[in-house]
Design a protein around this motif. Structure first.
Motif, short mmCIF file in Angstrom:
data_model
loop_
_atom_site.label_atom_id
_atom_site.label_comp_id
_atom_site.label_asym_id
_atom_site.label_seq_id
_atom_site.Cartn_x
_atom_site.Cartn_y
_atom_site.Cartn_z
N MET A 186 36.02 -24.75 28.71
CA MET A 186 37.49 -24.00 28.33
C MET A 186 36.99 -22.86 28.80
N TRP A 187 38.60 -22.45 29.19
CA TRP A 187 39.19 -21.50 30.22
C TRP A 187 38.60 -20.39 29.79
N ILE A 188 37.94 -19.50 30.83
CA ILE A 188 36.97 -18.11 30.48
C ILE A 188 38.16 -16.82 31.05
N ILE A 189 38.59 -16.20 30.28
CA ILE A 189 39.92 -15.06 30.70
C ILE A 189 39.57 -14.35 32.03
N PRO A 190 39.57 -14.57 32.95
CA PRO A 190 39.15 -14.06 34.44
C PRO A 190 39.50 -11.61 34.57
N LYS B 138 36.52 -25.86 37.20
CA LYS B 138 36.16 -27.38 36.98
C LYS B 138 37.65 -27.14 35.45
N VAL B 139 37.98 -26.43 35.31
CA VAL B 139 39.22 -26.29 33.61
C VAL B 139 40.67 -26.68 34.42
N ILE B 140 40.66 -25.97 35.37
CA ILE B 140 42.20 -26.27 36.09
C ILE B 140 42.11 -27.74 37.52
N VAL C 139 34.01 -18.15 37.27
CA VAL C 139 35.68 -18.68 38.61
C VAL C 139 34.95 -20.05 38.96
N GLU C 140 33.86 -20.33 38.46
CA GLU C 140 33.55 -22.23 39.13
C GLU C 140 34.02 -22.71 38.04
#
Length: 131
Positions: free
Chosen positions: A1-5, A28-30, A23-24
């Motif tokens: 799941m994407w975490i808002i940067p 993985k999401v990308i 960041v890591e």
């Protein structure tokens, strides 16, 4: 799941283990998004850092190398070149933190948009009959 940067790093901010984990995770999401279109070399991510465990130079080299792998087929216009030669005691500041998050955010925007539109391309419609 994407975490808002975090995209608003300033010189007064502190970088910690949660930031590296984010960041890591986003790397993985990308990689998962890119896998819809092409295969990638294996990307190794570490997301279990805590206050007792945070490595730095080796991880930064791996993290930035991972970002280089992710951008092999598409480099966003605002991409900031990665630093691939971290050594022990090299200074890390808010500009480096901003680069890591911004580059991932750019890639996520591009590939997420492609994946979202992917299901509309080449769609098959079967069984439409007038009753």
């Amino acid at each position: 799941m994407w975490i808002i940067p975090k995209l608003d790093w300033t010189k007064d901010d502190f970088y910690n283990f949660d930031d590296l984990n984010r960041v890591e995770n986003n790397t993985k999401v990308i990689a998962g998004l890119i896998s819809y279109f092409e295969s990638l070399p294996e990307i190794i991510v570490i997301t279990n850092r805590d206050i007792k465990y945070i490595e730095f130079a080796d991880s930064l080299n791996r993290i930035e190398s991972n970002q280089e792998i992710l951008r092999q087929h598409y480099t966003p216009p605002d991409w900031i070149s990665n630093k691939l030669d971290w050594k022990a005691n090299d200074p890390f500041d808010y500009n480096d933190a901003a680069r890591l998050d911004k580059n991932l955010s750019l890639l996520h925007f591009y590939y997420r948009g492609n994946v979202d539109n992917f299901r509309y391309c080449g769609m098959y419609t079967c069984g439409e009959e007038v009753i």
